[in-house]
Design a protein around this motif. Structure first.
Motif, PDB file in Angstrom:
ATOM      1  N   GLU A  27       0.806  -1.198  -0.012  1.00 54.41           N
ATOM      2  CA  GLU A  27      -0.055   0.002   0.051  1.00 54.41           C
ATOM      3  C   GLU A  27       1.056   1.211   0.101  1.00 54.41           C
ATOM      4  N   LYS A  28       0.412   2.262  -0.721  1.00 57.50           N
ATOM      5  CA  LYS A  28       1.058   3.526  -0.880  1.00 57.50           C
ATOM      6  C   LYS A  28       0.584   4.348   0.507  1.00 57.50           C
ATOM      7  N   PHE A  29       1.462   5.092   1.036  1.00 57.89           N
ATOM      8  CA  PHE A  29       1.132   6.373   2.121  1.00 57.89           C
ATOM      9  C   PHE A  29       1.692   7.513   1.556  1.00 57.89           C
ATOM     10  N   GLN A  30       0.946   8.401   1.239  1.00 50.35           N
ATOM     11  CA  GLN A  30       1.575   9.708   1.082  1.00 50.35           C
ATOM     12  C   GLN A  30       0.712  10.993   1.850  1.00 50.35           C
ATOM     13  N   ALA A  31       1.316  11.342   2.493  1.00 45.01           N
ATOM     14  CA  ALA A  31       0.671  12.562   3.268  1.00 45.01           C
ATOM     15  C   ALA A  31       0.287  13.708   2.612  1.00 45.01           C
ATOM     16  N   LEU A  32      -0.749  14.196   2.652  1.00 46.75           N
ATOM     17  CA  LEU A  32      -1.257  15.548   2.004  1.00 46.75           C
ATOM     18  C   LEU A  32      -0.433  16.758   2.598  1.00 46.75           C
ATOM     19  N   GLU A  33       0.308  17.316   2.117  1.00 50.80           N
ATOM     20  CA  GLU A  33       0.878  18.457   2.706  1.00 50.80           C
ATOM     21  C   GLU A  33       0.202  19.733   2.748  1.00 50.80           C
ATOM     22  N   ALA A  34      -0.430  20.232   3.935  1.00 48.15           N
ATOM     23  CA  ALA A  34      -1.116  21.448   4.131  1.00 48.15           C
ATOM     24  C   ALA A  34      -0.035  22.548   4.589  1.00 48.15           C
ATOM     25  N   PRO A  35      -0.291  23.816   4.112  1.00 47.97           N
ATOM     26  CA  PRO A  35       0.694  24.826   4.538  1.00 47.97           C
ATOM     27  C   PRO A  35       0.552  24.944   6.021  1.00 47.97           C
ATOM     28  N   ALA A  36       1.873  25.072   6.694  1.00 51.43           N
ATOM     29  CA  ALA A  36       1.715  25.083   8.209  1.00 51.43           C
ATOM     30  C   ALA A  36       2.111  26.491   8.498  1.00 51.43           C
ATOM     31  N   GLY A  37       1.596  27.118   9.541  1.00 50.49           N
ATOM     32  CA  GLY A  37       1.822  28.325   9.971  1.00 50.49           C
ATOM     33  C   GLY A  37       1.243  29.501   9.023  1.00 50.49           C
ATOM     34  N   GLN A  38       0.360  29.368   8.281  1.00 52.84           N
ATOM     35  CA  GLN A  38      -0.158  30.419   7.535  1.00 52.84           C
ATOM     36  C   GLN A  38      -1.848  30.163   7.839  1.00 52.84           C
ATOM     37  N   GLY A  74      -1.058  16.828   9.049  1.00 52.50           N
ATOM     38  CA  GLY A  74      -0.510  16.079   8.417  1.00 52.50           C
ATOM     39  C   GLY A  74      -0.865  14.436   8.248  1.00 52.50           C
ATOM     40  N   LYS A  75      -2.416  14.602   8.730  1.00 52.73           N
ATOM     41  CA  LYS A  75      -3.011  13.344   9.124  1.00 52.73           C
ATOM     42  C   LYS A  75      -3.827  12.693   7.929  1.00 52.73           C
ATOM     43  N   VAL A  76      -3.783  13.351   6.695  1.00 52.07           N
ATOM     44  CA  VAL A  76      -4.399  12.944   5.738  1.00 52.07           C
ATOM     45  C   VAL A  76      -3.537  12.170   4.589  1.00 52.07           C
ATOM     46  N   CYS A 167     -17.740  12.861  10.270  1.00 50.57           N
ATOM     47  CA  CYS A 167     -16.789  12.919  11.328  1.00 50.57           C
ATOM     48  C   CYS A 167     -15.785  13.964  11.164  1.00 50.57           C
ATOM     49  N   LYS A 168     -14.742  14.005  12.029  1.00 54.51           N
ATOM     50  CA  LYS A 168     -13.616  14.944  11.817  1.00 54.51           C
ATOM     51  C   LYS A 168     -12.719  14.564  10.602  1.00 54.51           C
ATOM     52  N   HIS A 169     -12.749  13.080  10.494  1.00 53.58           N
ATOM     53  CA  HIS A 169     -11.963  12.700   9.469  1.00 53.58           C
ATOM     54  C   HIS A 169     -12.332  12.839   7.988  1.00 53.58           C
ATOM     55  N   VAL A 170     -13.703  12.809   7.744  1.00 54.42           N
ATOM     56  CA  VAL A 170     -14.390  13.285   6.709  1.00 54.42           C
ATOM     57  C   VAL A 170     -14.257  14.883   6.439  1.00 54.42           C
ATOM     58  N   ALA A 171     -14.171  15.619   7.472  1.00 55.31           N
ATOM     59  CA  ALA A 171     -13.993  17.113   7.257  1.00 55.31           C
ATOM     60  C   ALA A 171     -12.596  17.466   6.826  1.00 55.31           C
ATOM     61  N   ALA A 172     -11.646  16.351   7.413  1.00 53.81           N
ATOM     62  CA  ALA A 172     -10.188  16.596   7.147  1.00 53.81           C
ATOM     63  C   ALA A 172     -10.257  16.294   5.464  1.00 53.81           C
TER      64      ALA A 172
END
Length: 257
Positions: A27-38, A74-76, A167-172
């Motif tokens: 399985e692949k696992f690639q985190a979706l990078e969201a801008p941090a500190g913005q 970075g949990k998605v 749920c919060k996971h869907v929202a993410a």
């Protein structure tokens, strides 16, 4: 009464071990990078418009903030956008498989958008970069008749034990779509099951129709501008090289007997 809370670091390490285990299974696992500190999660027209559409519905407002926080942490992982479907793995207390089903944009609604955009899209680059006039932006983002999905068109599914509709996971995951649209805006059209090229094609047809209506023909029109070439510049035409004829062979003289 004492409560046994799992240490956050221990949970993080346990989840990482699970991720590594699933990677070994292929399985692949690639985190979706969201801008941090913005403050802004998204920076482009398409990403921001997606998030504003989500936040416009009161039915979502209680769950969205937690999902936004999950995304920033970075949990998605493995967010995929396909026609009518979103899927991802979200790390919470466990790894949860999350999916969102979105109905295709009704054909009649899409055709209205195409007709309303006639002559307003300069190029595919302008469309995907969000370089659009205010009128077209309003058409695309209209709550009822625009390109973005409404709550009644969205269905959620998550393997977590939370029985809430969102749920919060869907929202993410939903916020993750906005981040992904910042770099791949064409995926919004893929998700809604429509072809963005039709907006550009309609713009070109509208321009040609308007030109024909004004003049009745192309006489006097700036053909250089229409076809993207400089007709004023003479293009030298090389004449074909003349092929010299080979001299005829002299007839052999007959020997006199």
């Amino acid at each position: 009464m004492s409560w046994d809370y799992e240490d956050a670091q221990e949970r993080k390490e346990r989840l990482q071990r699970e991720i590594e285990k699933r990677k070994k299974r292929g399985e692949k696992f690639q985190a979706l990078e969201a801008p941090a500190g913005q403050k802004k999660l998204c920076t482009t027209f398409w990403g921001q418009a997606w998030c504003r559409n989500l936040e416009a519905y009161q039915v979502y407002e209680s769950r969205l903030p937690r999902g936004r926080s999950y995304l920033r942490q970075g949990k998605v992982y493995n967010l995929e956008i396909e026609p009518g479907n979103l899927s991802a793995v979200v790390a919470g207390s466990e790894l949860y498989d999350t999916s969102v089903t979105i109905k295709p944009l009704p054909k009649e609604q899409w055709m209205q958008i195409v007709e309303s955009s006639a002559g307003q899209v300069g190029s595919m680059l302008d469309l995907l970069a969000g370089k659009l006039g205010d009128g077209l932006m309003k058409v695309l983002t209209a709550p009822d008749e625009g390109l973005f999905p409404k709550p009644k068109e969205i269905r959620f599914n998550c393997s977590c034990p939370d029985h809430a509709d969102m749920c919060k996971h869907v929202a993410a995951v939903l916020y993750g779509v906005g981040v992904l649209l910042d770099t791949k805006p064409e995926l919004l059209f893929t998700l809604r099951g429509v072809d963005q090229a039709e907006l550009l094609s309609n713009a070109s047809n509208a321009a040609i129709t308007e030109l024909s209506a004004d003049s009745g023909e192309l006489t006097g029109a700036d053909l250089s501008a229409i076809f993207g070439i400089d007709l004023a510049t003479e293009i030298p035409i090389e004449e074909p090289a003349l092929v010299k004829a080979k001299p005829a062979k002299k007839a052999a003289k007959k020997k006199m007997k």
